[in-house]
Design a protein around this motif. Structure first.
Motif, PDB file in Angstrom:
ATOM      1  N   GLU A 119       0.800  -1.308  -0.308  1.00  0.00           N
ATOM      2  CA  GLU A 119       0.139  -0.441   0.147  1.00  0.00           C
ATOM      3  C   GLU A 119       1.333   1.226  -0.155  1.00  0.00           C
ATOM      4  OE1 GLU A 119      -1.694   3.328   1.503  1.00  0.00           O
ATOM      5  OE2 GLU A 119      -0.542   1.970   2.919  1.00  0.00           O
ATOM      6  N   ARG A 120       2.100   1.404   1.105  1.00  0.00           N
ATOM      7  CA  ARG A 120       3.145   2.226   0.654  1.00  0.00           C
ATOM      8  C   ARG A 120       3.985   2.597  -0.333  1.00  0.00           C
ATOM      9  NH1 ARG A 120       5.986   1.324   6.306  1.00  0.00           N
ATOM     10  NH2 ARG A 120       4.535   1.858   8.178  1.00  0.00           N
ATOM     11  N   GLN A 122       1.996   1.798  -3.571  1.00  0.00           N
ATOM     12  CA  GLN A 122       1.297   2.053  -4.719  1.00  0.00           C
ATOM     13  C   GLN A 122       1.210   4.193  -3.770  1.00  0.00           C
ATOM     14  OE1 GLN A 122      -1.480  -0.270  -3.857  1.00  0.00           O
ATOM     15  NE2 GLN A 122      -1.057  -1.571  -4.887  1.00  0.00           N
ATOM     16  N   ARG A 123       1.192   3.921  -3.159  1.00  0.00           N
ATOM     17  CA  ARG A 123       0.521   5.425  -2.678  1.00  0.00           C
ATOM     18  C   ARG A 123       1.803   6.680  -2.846  1.00  0.00           C
ATOM     19  NH1 ARG A 123       0.995   6.951   3.188  1.00  0.00           N
ATOM     20  NH2 ARG A 123       0.468   4.836   3.873  1.00  0.00           N
ATOM     21  N   ARG A 124       3.081   5.985  -2.929  1.00  0.00           N
ATOM     22  CA  ARG A 124       3.910   6.808  -3.596  1.00  0.00           C
ATOM     23  C   ARG A 124       4.362   7.180  -4.304  1.00  0.00           C
ATOM     24  NH1 ARG A 124       9.567   3.736  -0.858  1.00  0.00           N
ATOM     25  NH2 ARG A 124       9.043   2.760  -3.268  1.00  0.00           N
ATOM     26  N   LEU A 126       2.106   7.896  -6.457  1.00  0.00           N
ATOM     27  CA  LEU A 126       1.164   8.470  -6.837  1.00  0.00           C
ATOM     28  C   LEU A 126       1.133   9.652  -6.505  1.00  0.00           C
ATOM     29  CD1 LEU A 126      -2.847   6.475  -6.402  1.00  0.00           C
ATOM     30  CD2 LEU A 126      -1.645   7.212  -7.877  1.00  0.00           C
ATOM     31  N   GLU A 127       1.748   9.372  -4.682  1.00  0.00           N
ATOM     32  CA  GLU A 127       2.055  11.036  -4.538  1.00  0.00           C
ATOM     33  C   GLU A 127       2.935  11.611  -5.121  1.00  0.00           C
ATOM     34  OE1 GLU A 127       1.897   9.623  -0.952  1.00  0.00           O
ATOM     35  OE2 GLU A 127      -0.203  10.011  -0.270  1.00  0.00           O
ATOM     36  N   TRP A 132      10.026   8.672  -3.202  1.00  0.00           N
ATOM     37  CA  TRP A 132       9.854   8.970  -4.639  1.00  0.00           C
ATOM     38  C   TRP A 132      11.218   8.995  -5.283  1.00  0.00           C
ATOM     39  CZ3 TRP A 132       9.015  10.645  -9.530  1.00  0.00           C
ATOM     40  CH2 TRP A 132       8.462   9.348 -10.492  1.00  0.00           C
TER      41      TRP A 132
END
Length: 164
Positions: A119-120, A122-124, A126-127, A132
């Motif tokens: 989940e982290r 995937q979030r990284r 996107l953000e 990143w």
């Protein structure tokens, strides 16, 4: 005496965030494999991804980063190595090289449950925040996941351990 801080853990565990905090706290130099790879090879990444191509460039970057870290340590500084240290042999080699130069080597093991790490990542993706460097696809995540060798009890005996 200079110190090499080895930041180890599976992807998405929080290593880069921890390395940033440690470097600030220790007034050390953070050397991030992801940053080097993105800066040197990001524009040239083959599509579709080629693991052998990537791993050869990872090896080159790690060699250069390690040489720089040893020089920082030799000058009395602190190098925070955000390299993943996925393999036991790699961790052992760096500790041996540090000892041979009279440097301290401190292992920091950062871990989190697999679902949270996915989940982290995937979030990284996107953000695109401060840790990143490039997108990690689900296929890349799985390929890298299978390469991680957890630290042995001996390695953990004197390690700093953070589980999130």
């Amino acid at each position: 005496m200079g110190t090499l801080h080895l930041i180890a853990g599976p992807q998405g565990a929080g290593k880069s965030t921890y390395a940033l905090e440690l470097a600030a706290r220790e007034r050390g130099v953070r050397l991030s494999l992801d940053d080097w790879m993105a800066g040197l090879y990001g524009p040239d990444l083959p599509v579709p991804s080629d693991l052998a191509w990537v791993l050869e460039r990872v090896r080159r970057c790690e060699q250069q980063i390690l040489e720089l870290a040893l020089a920082i340590g030799a000058s009395g500084g602190s190098a925070v190595l955000d390299l993943s240290f996925a393999r036991q042999a790699q961790r052992r080699l760096v500790r041996e090289l540090a000892a041979a130069q009279g440097l301290r080597a401190q292992l920091h093991f950062i871990d989190a449950p697999p679902a949270l790490r996915r989940e982290r990542v995937q979030r990284r993706n996107l953000e695109k925040g401060p840790t990143w460097a490039f997108e990690v696809t689900p296929a890349m995540f799985e390929a890298i996941e299978g390469r991680f060798e957890p630290p042995t009890p001996q390695e953990l005996a004197d390690a700093v351990v953070r589980r999130t």
